[in-house]
Design a protein around this motif. Structure first.
Motif, short mmCIF file in Angstrom:
data_model
loop_
_atom_site.label_atom_id
_atom_site.label_comp_id
_atom_site.label_asym_id
_atom_site.label_seq_id
_atom_site.Cartn_x
_atom_site.Cartn_y
_atom_site.Cartn_z
N LEU A 171 12.54 -7.75 1.80
CA LEU A 171 11.14 -8.24 1.80
C LEU A 171 10.73 -8.64 0.35
CD1 LEU A 171 8.85 -6.02 4.24
CD2 LEU A 171 9.97 -8.12 4.66
N PHE A 172 10.26 -9.48 -0.11
CA PHE A 172 10.15 -9.59 -1.60
C PHE A 172 8.79 -10.18 -1.92
CE2 PHE A 172 12.24 -13.60 -0.06
CZ PHE A 172 11.60 -14.62 -0.71
N TRP A 173 8.24 -9.96 -2.90
CA TRP A 173 6.84 -10.17 -3.49
C TRP A 173 6.77 -10.47 -4.94
CZ3 TRP A 173 8.40 -5.42 -2.42
CH2 TRP A 173 8.00 -4.38 -3.29
N ALA A 174 5.66 -11.36 -5.26
CA ALA A 174 5.04 -11.36 -6.69
C ALA A 174 3.55 -11.47 -6.61
CB ALA A 174 5.63 -12.39 -7.43
N ASN A 175 2.91 -10.76 -7.25
CA ASN A 175 1.39 -10.74 -7.36
C ASN A 175 0.88 -11.57 -8.43
OD1 ASN A 175 1.12 -9.17 -4.97
ND2 ASN A 175 1.07 -7.38 -6.16
N LYS A 176 2.11 -12.18 -9.32
CA LYS A 176 1.59 -12.83 -10.50
C LYS A 176 2.54 -13.85 -10.72
CE LYS A 176 4.40 -9.89 -13.79
NZ LYS A 176 4.41 -9.30 -14.87
N GLN A 187 5.29 3.56 -6.65
CA GLN A 187 6.01 2.61 -7.13
C GLN A 187 5.38 1.17 -7.13
OE1 GLN A 187 8.86 3.25 -3.86
NE2 GLN A 187 9.50 5.07 -4.53
N ALA A 188 4.16 1.20 -7.34
CA ALA A 188 3.45 -0.07 -7.51
C ALA A 188 4.05 -1.12 -8.55
CB ALA A 188 1.99 0.04 -7.62
N SER A 189 4.10 -2.28 -8.28
CA SER A 189 4.86 -3.48 -9.14
C SER A 189 4.18 -4.68 -8.78
CB SER A 189 6.39 -3.32 -9.09
OG SER A 189 6.96 -4.24 -9.76
N ASP A 190 4.08 -5.50 -9.81
CA ASP A 190 3.73 -6.89 -9.48
C ASP A 190 4.62 -7.73 -8.87
OD1 ASP A 190 1.13 -6.58 -10.38
OD2 ASP A 190 1.69 -6.82 -12.57
N THR A 191 6.15 -7.30 -8.87
CA THR A 191 7.01 -8.20 -8.35
C THR A 191 8.09 -7.00 -7.87
OG1 THR A 191 8.25 -8.19 -10.49
CG2 THR A 191 7.11 -10.26 -9.89
N ALA A 223 0.75 -1.09 0.08
CA ALA A 223 0.00 0.09 -0.05
C ALA A 223 0.97 1.20 0.09
CB ALA A 223 -1.00 -0.11 1.00
N LEU A 224 1.85 1.24 0.84
CA LEU A 224 2.79 2.26 0.63
C LEU A 224 3.60 2.78 -0.57
CD1 LEU A 224 4.64 1.89 4.15
CD2 LEU A 224 3.06 3.74 3.65
N ARG A 225 4.20 1.43 -1.05
CA ARG A 225 4.46 1.62 -2.49
C ARG A 225 3.46 2.15 -3.62
NH1 ARG A 225 9.34 -0.47 -4.04
NH2 ARG A 225 8.46 -1.11 -5.93
N ALA A 251 2.48 -17.52 -8.15
CA ALA A 251 1.79 -16.57 -7.48
C ALA A 251 0.34 -15.89 -8.21
CB ALA A 251 2.59 -15.14 -7.02
N MET A 252 -0.34 -15.35 -7.40
CA MET A 252 -1.39 -14.44 -8.10
C MET A 252 -2.15 -13.35 -7.32
SD MET A 252 -4.54 -17.48 -8.24
CE MET A 252 -3.48 -18.88 -7.98
N GLN A 253 -2.76 -12.54 -7.43
CA GLN A 253 -3.25 -11.61 -6.49
C GLN A 253 -3.76 -12.05 -5.39
OE1 GLN A 253 -3.34 -8.20 -6.54
NE2 GLN A 253 -2.08 -8.20 -8.76
N SER A 254 -4.81 -13.20 -5.50
CA SER A 254 -5.17 -13.70 -4.34
C SER A 254 -4.16 -14.50 -3.19
CB SER A 254 -6.60 -14.72 -4.53
OG SER A 254 -5.93 -15.76 -5.49
N THR A 255 -3.29 -15.27 -3.97
CA THR A 255 -2.08 -15.75 -3.19
C THR A 255 -0.82 -15.42 -3.64
OG1 THR A 255 -3.75 -17.64 -3.40
CG2 THR A 255 -1.41 -18.13 -2.53
N PRO A 256 -0.33 -14.27 -3.34
CA PRO A 256 0.97 -13.62 -3.65
C PRO A 256 1.92 -14.39 -3.23
CG PRO A 256 -0.04 -12.33 -2.12
CD PRO A 256 -0.86 -13.22 -2.35
#
Length: 108
Positions: A42-47, A26-30, A19-21, A99-104
């Motif tokens: 911290l690392f993430w991927a929404n896809k 600076q929103a990004s899927d990964t 949310a801050l990004r 990964a996906m939006q519902s389970t990043p």
């Protein structure tokens, strides 16, 4: 605190970081972001991220949600929620992110 509560707390942290990004444009899927602790990210991927060559530095990666699959020669290394990957020396291999939006994918 139980393991379930720890996972919920980490997920809350990742959603806050996302949310801050987004608020800062600076929103990004990964991606990954440094923390106040030296060498902790911290690392993430929404896809889904297709299998691709990667270089991992020595360290430990802990997965909170989502899954990663590494391929080293003929070996397949899978790790997901509550599991970690420990690397003692630089490692070059191929990796795929599930990964996906519902389970990043969320990790430290």
């Amino acid at each position: 605190m139980t393991q379930g509560n720890n996972t919920a707390t980490l997920c809350d942290l990742f959603h806050t970081v996302s949310a801050l990004r987004a608020a800062q444009g600076q929103a990004s899927d990964t991606g990954f972001i440094a923390t106040a602790l030296p060498s902790v990210h911290l690392f993430w991927a929404n896809k889904h991220v297709a299998r691709a060559p990667l270089s991992y530095a020595p360290g430990i990666a802990v997965i909170v949600s989502g899954r990663k699959t590494g391929f080293v020669d003929d070996r397949r290394i899978e790790y997901g929620p509550g599991q970690c990957l420990s690397i003692g020396q630089p490692l070059y291999f191929e990796c795929e992110t599930t990964a996906m939006q519902s389970t990043p994918l969320l990790g430290v």
